[in-house]
Design a protein around this motif. Structure first.
Motif, mmCIF file in Angstrom:
data_model
loop_
_atom_site.group_PDB
_atom_site.id
_atom_site.type_symbol
_atom_site.label_atom_id
_atom_site.label_comp_id
_atom_site.label_asym_id
_atom_site.label_seq_id
_atom_site.Cartn_x
_atom_site.Cartn_y
_atom_site.Cartn_z
ATOM 1 N N LEU A 96 7.376 5.058 70.186
ATOM 2 C CA LEU A 96 7.154 5.019 68.742
ATOM 3 C C LEU A 96 5.934 4.154 68.471
ATOM 4 C CD1 LEU A 96 7.971 5.352 65.720
ATOM 5 C CD2 LEU A 96 9.443 3.352 66.034
ATOM 6 N N ILE A 97 4.894 4.729 67.916
ATOM 7 C CA ILE A 97 3.681 3.987 67.565
ATOM 8 C C ILE A 97 3.670 3.743 66.057
ATOM 9 C CG2 ILE A 97 1.159 4.131 67.389
ATOM 10 C CD1 ILE A 97 1.091 5.522 70.052
ATOM 11 N N GLY A 98 3.445 2.482 65.679
ATOM 12 C CA GLY A 98 3.497 2.111 64.267
ATOM 13 C C GLY A 98 4.915 1.766 63.866
ATOM 14 N N ALA A 99 5.546 0.889 64.639
ATOM 15 C CA ALA A 99 6.965 0.571 64.423
ATOM 16 C C ALA A 99 7.210 -0.145 63.109
ATOM 17 C CB ALA A 99 7.487 -0.288 65.571
ATOM 18 N N ALA A 100 6.188 -0.832 62.565
ATOM 19 C CA ALA A 100 6.342 -1.619 61.329
ATOM 20 C C ALA A 100 7.555 -2.539 61.486
ATOM 21 C CB ALA A 100 6.425 -0.711 60.119
ATOM 22 N N GLY A 101 8.488 -2.523 60.527
ATOM 23 C CA GLY A 101 9.643 -3.408 60.600
ATOM 24 C C GLY A 101 10.792 -2.885 61.423
ATOM 25 N N GLY A 102 10.632 -1.707 62.045
ATOM 26 C CA GLY A 102 11.643 -1.209 62.967
ATOM 27 C C GLY A 102 12.564 -0.134 62.434
ATOM 28 N N TYR A 103 12.309 0.364 61.213
ATOM 29 C CA TYR A 103 13.245 1.333 60.616
ATOM 30 C C TYR A 103 13.334 2.630 61.422
ATOM 31 C CZ TYR A 103 15.387 4.527 57.265
ATOM 32 O OH TYR A 103 16.212 5.449 56.667
ATOM 33 N N ALA A 104 12.198 3.244 61.734
ATOM 34 C CA ALA A 104 12.236 4.495 62.497
ATOM 35 C C ALA A 104 12.860 4.276 63.868
ATOM 36 C CB ALA A 104 10.832 5.079 62.629
ATOM 37 N N ALA A 105 12.601 3.127 64.482
ATOM 38 C CA ALA A 105 13.207 2.816 65.775
ATOM 39 C C ALA A 105 14.722 2.741 65.666
ATOM 40 C CB ALA A 105 12.645 1.504 66.311
ATOM 41 N N ALA A 106 15.217 2.174 64.566
ATOM 42 C CA ALA A 106 16.659 2.076 64.365
ATOM 43 C C ALA A 106 17.286 3.457 64.198
ATOM 44 C CB ALA A 106 16.963 1.203 63.154
ATOM 45 N N VAL A 107 16.614 4.344 63.472
ATOM 46 C CA VAL A 107 17.121 5.713 63.331
ATOM 47 C C VAL A 107 17.161 6.387 64.698
ATOM 48 C CG1 VAL A 107 16.746 7.979 62.279
ATOM 49 C CG2 VAL A 107 16.275 5.908 60.955
ATOM 50 N N SER A 109 17.386 5.023 67.580
ATOM 51 C CA SER A 109 18.255 4.319 68.518
ATOM 52 C C SER A 109 19.576 5.034 68.778
ATOM 53 C CB SER A 109 18.535 2.901 68.011
ATOM 54 O OG SER A 109 19.472 2.225 68.832
ATOM 55 N N GLY A 110 20.185 5.564 67.740
ATOM 56 C CA GLY A 110 21.475 6.227 67.889
ATOM 57 C C GLY A 110 21.387 7.685 68.290
ATOM 58 N N LEU A 111 20.156 8.206 68.442
ATOM 59 C CA LEU A 111 19.978 9.641 68.669
ATOM 60 C C LEU A 111 19.315 9.970 69.995
ATOM 61 C CD1 LEU A 111 18.764 10.586 65.072
ATOM 62 C CD2 LEU A 111 21.094 10.619 65.976
ATOM 63 N N VAL A 112 18.705 8.980 70.646
ATOM 64 C CA VAL A 112 17.997 9.200 71.908
ATOM 65 C C VAL A 112 18.436 8.148 72.922
ATOM 66 C CG1 VAL A 112 16.017 10.196 70.686
ATOM 67 C CG2 VAL A 112 16.008 7.757 71.286
ATOM 68 N N ALA A 113 17.962 8.300 74.169
ATOM 69 C CA ALA A 113 18.374 7.373 75.228
ATOM 70 C C ALA A 113 17.710 6.014 75.107
ATOM 71 C CB ALA A 113 18.075 7.988 76.590
ATOM 72 N N SER A 114 16.394 6.004 74.835
ATOM 73 C CA SER A 114 15.664 4.736 74.804
ATOM 74 C C SER A 114 14.409 4.863 73.960
ATOM 75 C CB SER A 114 15.294 4.281 76.226
ATOM 76 O OG SER A 114 14.574 5.294 76.897
ATOM 77 N N VAL A 115 14.002 3.749 73.378
ATOM 78 C CA VAL A 115 12.845 3.718 72.489
ATOM 79 C C VAL A 115 11.974 2.516 72.836
ATOM 80 C CG1 VAL A 115 12.032 3.635 70.094
ATOM 81 C CG2 VAL A 115 14.244 4.694 70.621
ATOM 82 N N ALA A 133 17.808 -6.446 66.538
ATOM 83 C CA ALA A 133 18.476 -7.282 67.537
ATOM 84 C C ALA A 133 19.723 -6.620 68.109
ATOM 85 C CB ALA A 133 18.828 -8.635 66.925
ATOM 86 N N GLY A 134 20.413 -5.815 67.332
ATOM 87 C CA GLY A 134 21.643 -5.187 67.807
ATOM 88 C C GLY A 134 21.453 -3.836 68.452
ATOM 89 N N HIS A 135 20.206 -3.387 68.585
ATOM 90 C CA HIS A 135 19.927 -2.060 69.139
ATOM 91 C C HIS A 135 19.433 -2.235 70.578
ATOM 92 C CE1 HIS A 135 20.188 0.026 65.177
ATOM 93 N NE2 HIS A 135 19.890 -1.197 64.747
ATOM 94 N N SER A 136 20.364 -2.188 71.527
ATOM 95 C CA SER A 136 20.054 -2.558 72.909
ATOM 96 C C SER A 136 19.145 -1.570 73.622
ATOM 97 C CB SER A 136 21.357 -2.706 73.711
ATOM 98 O OG SER A 136 22.092 -1.493 73.712
ATOM 99 N N ASN A 137 19.019 -0.342 73.107
ATOM 100 C CA ASN A 137 18.158 0.647 73.775
ATOM 101 C C ASN A 137 16.765 0.718 73.160
ATOM 102 O OD1 ASN A 137 19.019 1.858 71.389
ATOM 103 N ND2 ASN A 137 19.154 3.907 72.281
ATOM 104 N N VAL A 138 16.429 -0.259 72.314
ATOM 105 C CA VAL A 138 15.091 -0.338 71.714
ATOM 106 C C VAL A 138 14.382 -1.573 72.245
ATOM 107 C CG1 VAL A 138 13.741 -0.536 69.597
ATOM 108 C CG2 VAL A 138 15.843 0.822 69.596
ATOM 109 N N THR A 139 13.156 -1.379 72.734
ATOM 110 C CA THR A 139 12.312 -2.485 73.163
ATOM 111 C C THR A 139 11.106 -2.559 72.239
ATOM 112 O OG1 THR A 139 12.955 -2.157 75.477
ATOM 113 C CG2 THR A 139 10.977 -3.457 75.064
#
Length: 226
Positions: A96-107, A109-115, A133-139
């Motif tokens: 994910l490029i342009g993560a900003a505050g993490g909203y798209a990454a959070a979406v 997170s629950g739909l793919v293996a890793s972000v 912080a609670g999304h363990s598959n997002v770096t």
């Protein structure tokens, strides 16, 4: 279509719950955000937690929000359409490029293996790391957006949550053969949403005329003219 997590007619709904329900009903469902998994995630996640404090009251409006460093945050509709067009898979490894505050990454997170969520603005990196912080598959990683993040590649999907004039070859090279790409695209000063695949060549093809936040660092090199 999956049921929404919050019904504002029920007791206990907060003002944010009501605004989130309205966002889904009036912005997403009426504008081809038709992946039930994306809709459910966006109906559940508190978007206000992923934007600066001073913008939280505007978190569910159909508009681009001002961010630090002259940046702007994509609208819910633009992000929702990019996510829908991406045809998300449970085993996807996503850049994910342009993560900003993490909203798209959070979406995601629950739909793919890793972000791998890339952001270059330090205040936004801090916001994203706290909100995710609670999304363990997002770096969350910090670095120039136009460099991508080769260290964690190759990727099945590249999602650019903003608009670019072009994607550098070095970023495309971080994708697996056949990888999907969804991104905003700037053409003659106008932003659209676009998609493509990494094959023997690569191109982004517009699929929707929707305003998208422009990202820094992706300008097409000027051509020399006599």
């Amino acid at each position: 279509m999956m049921a929404l997590s919050v019904n504002p007619a029920q007791g206990g709904a907060t003002n944010s719950d009501v605004m989130r329900h309205a966002m889904v009903a009036s912005q997403l469902r009426t504008n081809a955000v038709n992946d039930a998994r994306v809709v459910e995630a966006m109906a559940r996640l508190p978007r206000e937690a992923f934007v600066p404090v001073e913008q939280r009251g505007l978190a569910y409006r159909d508009t681009l929000l001002p961010l630090a460093g002259g940046r702007r945050h994509n609208s819910p509709l633009a992000t929702g359409r990019l996510l829908t067009q991406a045809q998300l898979r449970a085993d996807d490894h996503v850049l994910l490029i342009g993560a900003a505050g993490g909203y798209a990454a959070a979406v995601l997170s629950g739909l793919v293996a890793s972000v791998v969520a890339l952001e270059e603005e330090p205040t936004l990196v801090a916001l994203a790391r706290n909100a995710l912080a609670g999304h363990s598959n997002v770096t969350v990683v910090e670095g120039p957006l136009d460099a991508g993040w080769a260290a964690s590649g190759p990727y099945d999907l590249l999602l650019v949550d903003g608009a670019v004039e072009q994607l550098p070859e070095a970023v495309v090279a971080q994708l697996k053969p056949g990888a999907r790409v969804t991104s905003g695209l700037v053409e003659n000063g106008v932003t659209r949403l676009a998609a493509g695949r990494r094959t023997s060549g690569f191109a982004l093809v517009p699929f929707a005329d929707i305003e998208c936040a422009m990202l820094p660092g992706f300008a097409r090199p000027a051509t020399f003219q006599f």
